[in-house]
Motif scaffolding. Structure first.
Motif, PDB file in Angstrom:
ATOM      1  N   ALA A  70     -19.233  -0.451   0.004  1.00 30.29           N
ATOM      2  CA  ALA A  70     -18.311  -1.482   0.500  1.00 30.29           C
ATOM      3  C   ALA A  70     -17.068  -0.842   1.118  1.00 30.29           C
ATOM      4  CB  ALA A  70     -17.917  -2.421  -0.631  1.00 30.29           C
ATOM      5  N   CYS A  71     -16.547   0.189   0.450  1.00 33.63           N
ATOM      6  CA  CYS A  71     -15.368   0.876   0.987  1.00 33.63           C
ATOM      7  C   CYS A  71     -15.713   1.634   2.260  1.00 33.63           C
ATOM      8  CB  CYS A  71     -14.800   1.842  -0.046  1.00 33.63           C
ATOM      9  SG  CYS A  71     -13.668   1.065  -1.202  1.00 33.63           S
ATOM     10  N   LYS A  72     -16.920   2.174   2.311  1.00 31.95           N
ATOM     11  CA  LYS A  72     -17.356   2.876   3.516  1.00 31.95           C
ATOM     12  C   LYS A  72     -17.365   1.925   4.706  1.00 31.95           C
ATOM     13  CE  LYS A  72     -21.192   5.545   5.441  1.00 31.95           C
ATOM     14  NZ  LYS A  72     -22.589   6.023   5.234  1.00 31.95           N
ATOM     15  N   GLU A  73     -17.802   0.687   4.473  1.00 34.46           N
ATOM     16  CA  GLU A  73     -17.828  -0.318   5.545  1.00 34.46           C
ATOM     17  C   GLU A  73     -16.418  -0.649   6.023  1.00 34.46           C
ATOM     18  OE1 GLU A  73     -18.991  -5.034   6.146  1.00 34.46           O
ATOM     19  OE2 GLU A  73     -19.671  -3.951   4.363  1.00 34.46           O
ATOM     20  N   ILE A  74     -15.481  -0.843   5.080  1.00 36.30           N
ATOM     21  CA  ILE A  74     -14.095  -1.134   5.449  1.00 36.30           C
ATOM     22  C   ILE A  74     -13.499   0.039   6.209  1.00 36.30           C
ATOM     23  CG2 ILE A  74     -11.795  -1.678   4.579  1.00 36.30           C
ATOM     24  CD1 ILE A  74     -13.138  -2.923   2.119  1.00 36.30           C
ATOM     25  N   ALA A  75     -13.776   1.254   5.736  1.00 35.83           N
ATOM     26  CA  ALA A  75     -13.259   2.450   6.402  1.00 35.83           C
ATOM     27  C   ALA A  75     -13.803   2.565   7.816  1.00 35.83           C
ATOM     28  CB  ALA A  75     -13.621   3.698   5.593  1.00 35.83           C
ATOM     29  N   GLY A  76     -15.063   2.195   8.000  1.00 33.28           N
ATOM     30  CA  GLY A  76     -15.652   2.224   9.338  1.00 33.28           C
ATOM     31  C   GLY A  76     -14.948   1.265  10.280  1.00 33.28           C
ATOM     32  N   GLN A  77     -14.601   0.074   9.757  1.00 31.27           N
ATOM     33  CA  GLN A  77     -13.872  -0.894  10.566  1.00 31.27           C
ATOM     34  C   GLN A  77     -12.490  -0.353  10.932  1.00 31.27           C
ATOM     35  OE1 GLN A  77     -13.969  -4.138   7.820  1.00 31.27           O
ATOM     36  NE2 GLN A  77     -16.001  -4.857   8.440  1.00 31.27           N
ATOM     37  N   GLY A  78     -11.840   0.268   9.965  1.00 33.20           N
ATOM     38  CA  GLY A  78     -10.524   0.842  10.217  1.00 33.20           C
ATOM     39  C   GLY A  78     -10.572   1.969  11.221  1.00 33.20           C
ATOM     40  N   ARG A  79     -11.624   2.783  11.149  1.00 32.96           N
ATOM     41  CA  ARG A  79     -11.771   3.894  12.093  1.00 32.96           C
ATOM     42  C   ARG A  79     -11.974   3.365  13.514  1.00 32.96           C
ATOM     43  NH1 ARG A  79     -15.350   6.050   9.409  1.00 32.96           N
ATOM     44  NH2 ARG A  79     -13.960   7.148   7.982  1.00 32.96           N
ATOM     45  N   SER A  80     -12.737   2.289  13.623  1.00 34.71           N
ATOM     46  CA  SER A  80     -12.940   1.667  14.932  1.00 34.71           C
ATOM     47  C   SER A  80     -11.616   1.148  15.502  1.00 34.71           C
ATOM     48  CB  SER A  80     -13.942   0.516  14.823  1.00 34.71           C
ATOM     49  OG  SER A  80     -14.069  -0.177  16.045  1.00 34.71           O
ATOM     50  N   ILE A  81     -10.790   0.551  14.651  1.00 36.73           N
ATOM     51  CA  ILE A  81      -9.478   0.059  15.082  1.00 36.73           C
ATOM     52  C   ILE A  81      -8.609   1.222  15.541  1.00 36.73           C
ATOM     53  CG2 ILE A  81      -7.331  -1.000  14.263  1.00 36.73           C
ATOM     54  CD1 ILE A  81      -9.115  -2.691  12.368  1.00 36.73           C
ATOM     55  N   ARG A  82      -8.647   2.329  14.798  1.00 36.60           N
ATOM     56  CA  ARG A  82      -7.857   3.510  15.184  1.00 36.60           C
ATOM     57  C   ARG A  82      -8.309   4.047  16.543  1.00 36.60           C
ATOM     58  NH1 ARG A  82      -8.607   7.044   9.867  1.00 36.60           N
ATOM     59  NH2 ARG A  82      -7.589   8.655  11.117  1.00 36.60           N
ATOM     60  N   LEU A 108       0.834  -1.199   0.000  1.00 43.47           N
ATOM     61  CA  LEU A 108       0.000   0.000   0.000  1.00 43.47           C
ATOM     62  C   LEU A 108       0.868   1.249   0.000  1.00 43.47           C
ATOM     63  CD1 LEU A 108      -2.415  -1.242   2.813  1.00 43.47           C
ATOM     64  CD2 LEU A 108      -2.775  -1.429   0.350  1.00 43.47           C
ATOM     65  N   LEU A 109       0.521   2.207  -0.844  1.00 42.39           N
ATOM     66  CA  LEU A 109       1.245   3.473  -0.914  1.00 42.39           C
ATOM     67  C   LEU A 109       0.918   4.314   0.313  1.00 42.39           C
ATOM     68  CD1 LEU A 109       3.126   5.096  -2.827  1.00 42.39           C
ATOM     69  CD2 LEU A 109       1.073   6.188  -3.750  1.00 42.39           C
ATOM     70  N   ASP A 110       1.928   4.997   0.839  1.00 41.71           N
ATOM     71  CA  ASP A 110       1.704   5.859   1.994  1.00 41.71           C
ATOM     72  C   ASP A 110       0.604   6.879   1.695  1.00 41.71           C
ATOM     73  OD1 ASP A 110       2.936   6.864   4.689  1.00 41.71           O
ATOM     74  OD2 ASP A 110       2.668   8.653   3.459  1.00 41.71           O
ATOM     75  N   VAL A 111      -0.199   7.192   2.697  1.00 42.73           N
ATOM     76  CA  VAL A 111      -1.351   8.082   2.506  1.00 42.73           C
ATOM     77  C   VAL A 111      -0.921   9.441   1.973  1.00 42.73           C
ATOM     78  CG1 VAL A 111      -3.280   9.245   3.663  1.00 42.73           C
ATOM     79  CG2 VAL A 111      -2.684   6.903   4.295  1.00 42.73           C
ATOM     80  N   HIS A 112       0.216   9.949   2.454  1.00 41.96           N
ATOM     81  CA  HIS A 112       0.692  11.250   1.959  1.00 41.96           C
ATOM     82  C   HIS A 112       1.032  11.178   0.472  1.00 41.96           C
ATOM     83  CE1 HIS A 112       0.709  12.999   5.931  1.00 41.96           C
ATOM     84  NE2 HIS A 112       1.448  11.999   6.387  1.00 41.96           N
ATOM     85  N   PHE A 117      -4.596  -2.948   6.736  1.00 42.70           N
ATOM     86  CA  PHE A 117      -5.301  -2.601   5.498  1.00 42.70           C
ATOM     87  C   PHE A 117      -6.554  -1.787   5.805  1.00 42.70           C
ATOM     88  CE2 PHE A 117      -8.666  -3.829   2.419  1.00 42.70           C
ATOM     89  CZ  PHE A 117      -8.132  -3.257   1.281  1.00 42.70           C
ATOM     90  N   GLN A 118      -7.320  -2.219   6.799  1.00 40.71           N
ATOM     91  CA  GLN A 118      -8.549  -1.508   7.148  1.00 40.71           C
ATOM     92  C   GLN A 118      -8.244  -0.091   7.640  1.00 40.71           C
ATOM     93  OE1 GLN A 118      -9.936  -4.391  10.000  1.00 40.71           O
ATOM     94  NE2 GLN A 118     -11.251  -5.420   8.508  1.00 40.71           N
ATOM     95  N   VAL A 119      -7.186   0.059   8.422  1.00 39.36           N
ATOM     96  CA  VAL A 119      -6.788   1.385   8.892  1.00 39.36           C
ATOM     97  C   VAL A 119      -6.377   2.261   7.708  1.00 39.36           C
ATOM     98  CG1 VAL A 119      -5.020   2.634  10.195  1.00 39.36           C
ATOM     99  CG2 VAL A 119      -6.136   0.636  11.205  1.00 39.36           C
ATOM    100  N   TRP A 120      -5.629   1.682   6.780  1.00 37.49           N
ATOM    101  CA  TRP A 120      -5.196   2.427   5.586  1.00 37.49           C
ATOM    102  C   TRP A 120      -6.407   2.906   4.787  1.00 37.49           C
ATOM    103  CZ3 TRP A 120      -5.507   1.384   0.224  1.00 37.49           C
ATOM    104  CH2 TRP A 120      -4.687   2.162  -0.596  1.00 37.49           C
ATOM    105  N   VAL A 121      -7.392   2.044   4.607  1.00 36.53           N
ATOM    106  CA  VAL A 121      -8.598   2.433   3.865  1.00 36.53           C
ATOM    107  C   VAL A 121      -9.325   3.564   4.588  1.00 36.53           C
ATOM    108  CG1 VAL A 121     -10.861   1.660   3.048  1.00 36.53           C
ATOM    109  CG2 VAL A 121      -8.878   0.157   2.817  1.00 36.53           C
ATOM    110  N   SER A 122      -9.381   3.505   5.915  1.00 27.48           N
ATOM    111  CA  SER A 122     -10.062   4.566   6.665  1.00 27.48           C
ATOM    112  C   SER A 122      -9.355   5.904   6.480  1.00 27.48           C
ATOM    113  CB  SER A 122     -10.143   4.204   8.149  1.00 27.48           C
ATOM    114  OG  SER A 122      -8.883   4.279   8.774  1.00 27.48           O
ATOM    115  N   LYS A 123      -8.042   5.881   6.413  1.00 25.21           N
ATOM    116  CA  LYS A 123      -7.290   7.119   6.205  1.00 25.21           C
ATOM    117  C   LYS A 123      -7.492   7.656   4.788  1.00 25.21           C
ATOM    118  CE  LYS A 123      -3.697   6.136   9.641  1.00 25.21           C
ATOM    119  NZ  LYS A 123      -2.254   5.864   9.870  1.00 25.21           N
ATOM    120  N   ILE A 124      -7.554   6.749   3.821  1.00 22.87           N
ATOM    121  CA  ILE A 124      -7.816   7.180   2.442  1.00 22.87           C
ATOM    122  C   ILE A 124      -9.214   7.784   2.342  1.00 22.87           C
ATOM    123  CG2 ILE A 124      -8.083   6.398   0.051  1.00 22.87           C
ATOM    124  CD1 ILE A 124      -5.200   6.436   1.005  1.00 22.87           C
ATOM    125  N   TRP A 125     -10.185   7.132   2.993  1.00 21.39           N
ATOM    126  CA  TRP A 125     -11.561   7.654   2.985  1.00 21.39           C
ATOM    127  C   TRP A 125     -11.611   9.059   3.593  1.00 21.39           C
ATOM    128  CZ3 TRP A 125     -16.216   5.502   1.230  1.00 21.39           C
ATOM    129  CH2 TRP A 125     -17.376   6.179   1.603  1.00 21.39           C
TER     130      TRP A 125
END
Length: 429
Positions: free
Chosen positions: A95-107, A25-29, A62-70
């Protein structure tokens, strides 16, 4: 054609699956720079999110990364064009919103664990590296160890490294298992750190196990870490620890964690043992069709083959007529039944909803004899309960909650002694 290939290459730079199956995964920045350069960032975002769904993975990173991208896309309005409204864009990327939600919860949980560690006194450069390098689950495990055993961050790392070393490099004469593959990812999943005797791991031992001390103080695979960073207070704490003493026996204040707010007063020395025993005694929820019974029978010679065969023939929907002829026989030999047949009696025969300890043979014996005795007493007083019991068992195929409708009465004057897991069942080092 060349333009399409270039776009695919750019997308592969953002997210791709390596030959070994891992996600790169590419860094968010860097993703932000990439989207800034796109003439229509919304189109590029759609392509990224399509790839995210295709590569969907349960890895927390991965889930955290998706949440940051979202968050990045929503904060900078990268979603615009071709979508006209924000709601339409969200609807198209459910679907991406759901993954991002999981990542946000982990954060959020990660942040709470870090705050908990800080309240317990964790600090310093190596603790900062822990926050930078480790996953939410790892940080939560460190917090549990400090809170459960009342020990400092340096002592947690020292004891965990000792446990990790003995798991990956057994003592002489026991055979060589080789280096555990996950020693850099899961050195904190031990619940009995307080029974570990502190000592120093020599450089020769670490070389034999092919591990080294990582930036945060924990073992990592040799060659993946860097030389330890300067952390004077951490090193001072390590020097004050007394070898050949358990965590609870350490006298240095540097070995102790700060008690959480509102706790610590009137603390008993056996509190940790009681908490651990209570945790091990937590009942297991039983799901009939998915319950995995012990495979091999280990009943003693006192249990006749005819009874064992009859127990093996029980099903989750058998009625009272199937259980009744076995009651007296089971009560006669229940202390000789193996774990497998105790489980069968409780799950298939009686239909209990919870097992106190599905691997503790002593507890299972008590569960079997107590439940059968109460059921027989109940039906002798109220014969109509036989039909109710049969209906309850038949209903298990549709609703497991039906078991709550047939309560087994507690007998007056007979107290059942809780046997749960005790300190004697711990692994001794």
């Amino acid at each position: 054609m060349a333009s399409q290939e270039a776009e695919q290459q750019q997308l592969a730079d953002v997210i791709c699956v390596a030959e070994d199956g891992t996600l790169e995964l590419l860094d968010v920045h860097e993703v932000e720079k990439y989207l800034d350069e796109q003439p229509e960032p919304g189109v590029a975002v759609d392509a990224i999110f399509t790839e995210i769904v295709r590569c969907r993975d349960s890895l927390e990173s991965f889930q955290v990364w998706v949440s940051k991208i979202w968050d990045l896309v929503t904060e900078k309005n990268f979603w615009k064009r071709p979508h006209t409204t924000f709601e339409a864009w969200k609807a198209a990327n459910g679907a991406c919103k759901e993954i991002a939600g999981q990542g946000r919860s982990i954060r959020d949980r990660r942040r709470e664990a870090i705050q908990g560690l800080m309240r317990l006194g964790a600090s310093g450069p190596r603790f900062e590296q822990l926050q930078n390098l480790r996953s939410r689950s790892f940080i939560e495990a460190v917090e549990r160890q400090m809170a459960m055993h009342g020990i400092s961050y340096p002592l947690v790392t020292a004891l965990v490294n000792i446990k990790a070393y003995h798991r990956i490099q057994p003592a002489a004469g026991r055979g060589r298992r080789g280096v555990q593959r996950t020693q850099s990812a899961q050195p904190c999943d031990v619940t009995d750190l307080d029974v570990v005797t502190y000592r120093t791991i020599s450089e020769e031992e670490m070389a034999a196990a092919r591990v080294e001390i990582g930036l945060d103080g924990f073992f990592v695979r040799k060659g993946t870490g860097s030389p330890l960073i300067e952390d004077g207070k951490f090193d001072e704490a390590i020097k004050t620890f007394q070898e050949a003493r358990r965590a609870a026996e350490q006298t240095s204040s540097l070995a102790k964690s700060k008690p959480p707010q509102g706790e610590g007063e009137g603390r008993d020395d056996d509190d940790d043992d009681e908490q651990l025993a209570a945790k091990k005694e937590k009942p297991e929820i039983v799901l009939h069709r998915h319950f995995v019974f012990v495979t091999k029978c280990a009943c003693t010679a006192e249990v006749p083959d005819k009874l064992k065969n009859a127990l093996d023939g029980l099903g989750y929907d058998c009625g009272y007529k199937d259980v009744e002829p076995l009651m007296s026989q089971v009560l006669q030999v229940d202390g000789h039944l193996c774990i497998r047949h105790c489980q069968i009696v409780l799950v298939n025969g009686l239909g209990v909803r919870e097992l106190r300890a599905k691997r503790d043979l002593g507890t299972l014996h008590q569960e079997v004899s107590g439940a059968i005795y109460r059921l027989r007493t109940k039906t002798e007083k109220e014969p109509s309960q036989k039909e109710a019991f049969t209906q309850m068992k038949a209903g298990l195929g549709f609703s497991w909650d039906e078991t709550n409708k047939i309560p087994l009465p507690k007998l007056k004057g007979r107290k059942r002694k809780a046997t749960g897991s005790s300190g004697s069942s711990r692994k001794k080092r």
